[in-house]
Design an enzyme around this catalytic site. Structure first.
Site, PDB file in Angstrom:
ATOM      1  CB  CYS A 258      -0.967   0.001   1.174  1.00  0.00           C
ATOM      2  SG  CYS A 258      -2.014  -1.458   1.199  1.00  0.00           S
ATOM      3  CB  ALA A 259       3.922   1.662  -1.951  1.00  0.00           C
ATOM      4  N   GLY A 263       5.589   7.982  -0.325  1.00  0.00           N
ATOM      5  CA  GLY A 263       6.316   8.729   0.703  1.00  0.00           C
ATOM      6  C   GLY A 263       7.287   7.843   1.477  1.00  0.00           C
ATOM      7  CG  ASP A 308      -6.644  -7.007  -3.915  1.00  0.00           C
ATOM      8  OD1 ASP A 308      -6.153  -6.801  -2.783  1.00  0.00           O
ATOM      9  OD2 ASP A 308      -7.846  -7.234  -4.097  1.00  0.00           O
ATOM     10  CG  ASP A 327       1.078   3.629   5.272  1.00  0.00           C
ATOM     11  OD1 ASP A 327       0.417   3.764   6.315  1.00  0.00           O
ATOM     12  OD2 ASP A 327       1.471   4.597   4.591  1.00  0.00           O
ATOM     13  CB  CYS A 380      -2.634   8.337   8.729  1.00  0.00           C
ATOM     14  SG  CYS A 380      -3.681   8.137   7.290  1.00  0.00           S
TER      15      CYS A 380
END
Ligand SMILES: C[S@@+](CC[C@H](N)C(=O)[O-])C[C@H]1O[C@@H](n2cnc3c(N)ncnc32)[C@H](O)[C@@H]1O
Length: 439
Positions: A258-259, A263, A308, A327, A380
């Site tokens: 999930c890049a 960042g 996926d 992430d 996050c």
């Protein structure tokens, strides 16, 4: 709600109202709609549009409560954007230095651009009544209105953080500082700071982050020294903790799962230049295009893979990864100060769907991690369902997972480090580190 076209002719306030309409009524992200509008304005006007639209999004409950007081009947259909224009007028009158004359006159004028020429009188009357009745100086009793949050999120924050809710809500309404990460492959922190000094850019270097600079005054990022040469990337301090927690070593094969937009991929590569491979995987092709752009600017060369993550059978080559950063897609409730639209775009049902997706990707990642390998789980979000509860459930499903605390105070019931918005100037973020046992 009906979609309305972008006004044919550009106008600062009409374009702002259109942006607010698209976010609140059409559920579109501020990034997308601002980009659409900002193509036709200059840099100064774009900054104004951004500041005003995001400002309104931080005060929606208050502005709507005033609107309900001042407007006899809600506007409907293609006139709905006029309500958003009025909210923008109320916002200017209450929270900005725009003169009353301009706030009223220019907002009334903007109604024509939104097809509301016949409603100019109404807009004028409402804005004038607002100042005449001095509504802005009347105390606000309702804590949800004070918070600027939707009720469901206000309640969740209070439920999970009874002692910190006031700080979280306050900090989520403050503009976020601009953090930069110096690209060690291109320069050093000291050399980069010298180049900032030469341009009289004010900044601080936090002790907690070896590669970070925080700008203390707003600055156009692309005009900073070394932007096109890739001397630095824009990255919040909380996000700058991922690569050190992962601690990639020479010769290892790393998966940044999930890049996009990349960042953390850049930071992983900067921390350890002689990796065997760094794979940046994401399911979204258009976001991967941004990974490629960002990596090209920083002069990094990861393997970029569109797939996926929850279905390794469709993309995994059978060769284990030594370390994985996951992430995970999340509610983004930790970064509301940076993206005020998130509070309106997320709905309570999204949280359940996200926790299920996170669990599915988490389990899939475990199958491609080598025994003895390390996985860092990050979001996050500030919601325990996506964070400590997610990791605790993972640990109970996977007896071969050994949790490695990152911070004092982590417990088996609440593993991981929850950073709250504004803590050490960082975004709200969550990290947990797990090692796959070899036995
Ligand atoms: C929090 S963002 C990643 C931010 C990124 N790690 C960075 O530091 O720039 C989450 C990402 O997960 C991706 N995503 C969502 N579902 C996915 C899936 N099933 N497989 C792979 N990627 C997925 C989204 O496209 C999005 O880019």
């Amino acid at each position: 709600m009906k979609s309305i076209p972008l006004p044919k002719q550009k106008n600062l306030r009409a374009d702002c109202a259109w942006v607010i309409y698209q976010i609140l009524e059409q559920g579109r992200s501020s990034r997308d709609v601002l980009a659409r509008v900002q193509r036709r304005h200059n840099a100064k006007d774009n900054a104004w549009i951004q500041e005003m639209s995001l400002g309104v999004l931080r005060q929606v409950p208050l502005l709507q409560s005033w609107l309900r007081t001042l407007l006899d009947r809600p506007l409907k259909g293609d006139k709905k954007a006029i309500e958003h224009l009025i909210m923008l007028g109320l916002y200017q009158l209450t929270f900005t230095r725009v003169s009353e004359h301009a706030a009223v006159g220019e907002t009334v004028n903007a109604a024509s651009y939104l097809g509301g020429i016949k409603l100019k009188g109404l807009v004028n009357a409402i804005l004038r009544n607002f100042t005449r009745q001095e509504l802005a100086s009347k105390p606000i009793e309702d804590p949800v209105i004070q918070s600027g949050m939707p009720k469901w999120l206000f309640k969740l924050i209070h439920q999970h953080y009874p002692d910190h809710a006031a700080d979280i809500l306050h900090n989520s309404n403050q503009p976020a500082p601009l953090w930069l990460r110096v690209n060690r492959h291109k320069t050093t922190l000291a050399a980069f700071c010298e180049s900032l000094d030469a341009l009289n850019v004010s900044y601080t270097c936090p002790d907690t982050h070896p590669d970070a600079v925080i700008l203390t005054k707003r600055h156009e990022v692309t005009a900073l020294p070394g932007f096109s040469q890739g001397w630095f990337a824009v990255q919040d301090g909380a996000a700058q903790l991922a690569a050190p927690f992962l601690s990639a070593q020479p010769g290892e094969r790393i998966l940044d799962c999930c890049a996009a937009p990349g960042g953390k991929t850049g930071h992983i590569i900067e921390q350890c230049s002689d990796l065997a491979q760094c794979v940046a995987l994401d399911a979204d092709d258009s976001r991967l295009a941004r990974v490629k752009e960002n990596m090209a600017r920083l002069d990094h060369n990861p393997t970029v893979l569109c797939a996926d993550a929850s279905e390794p059978d469709t993309w995994w080559d059978g060769s284990y990864f030594d370390r994985i950063l996951l992430d995970a897609p999340c509610s983004a409730t930790g970064v509301i100060r940076r993206h005020p639209d998130i509070r309106w775009l997320r709905k309570p049902a999204d949280i359940e769907a996200l926790t299920q997706l996170q669990a599915k990707i988490f389990d899939a990642m475990w199958t491609v991690l080598k025994p003895g390998g390390t996985l860092v789980y990050a979001t996050c979000s500030i919601l325990p369902a996506e964070n400590s509860e997610q990791v605790a459930q993972f640990l109970s499903r996977h007896p071969d997972a050994v949790w490695q605390p990152l911070k004092e105070g982590e417990t088996e019931d609440a593993p991981g480090w929850q950073i709250l918005p504004g803590e050490q100037q960082m975004d709200g973020f969550y990290y947990a580190r797990l090692v796959k046992s070899t036995g």
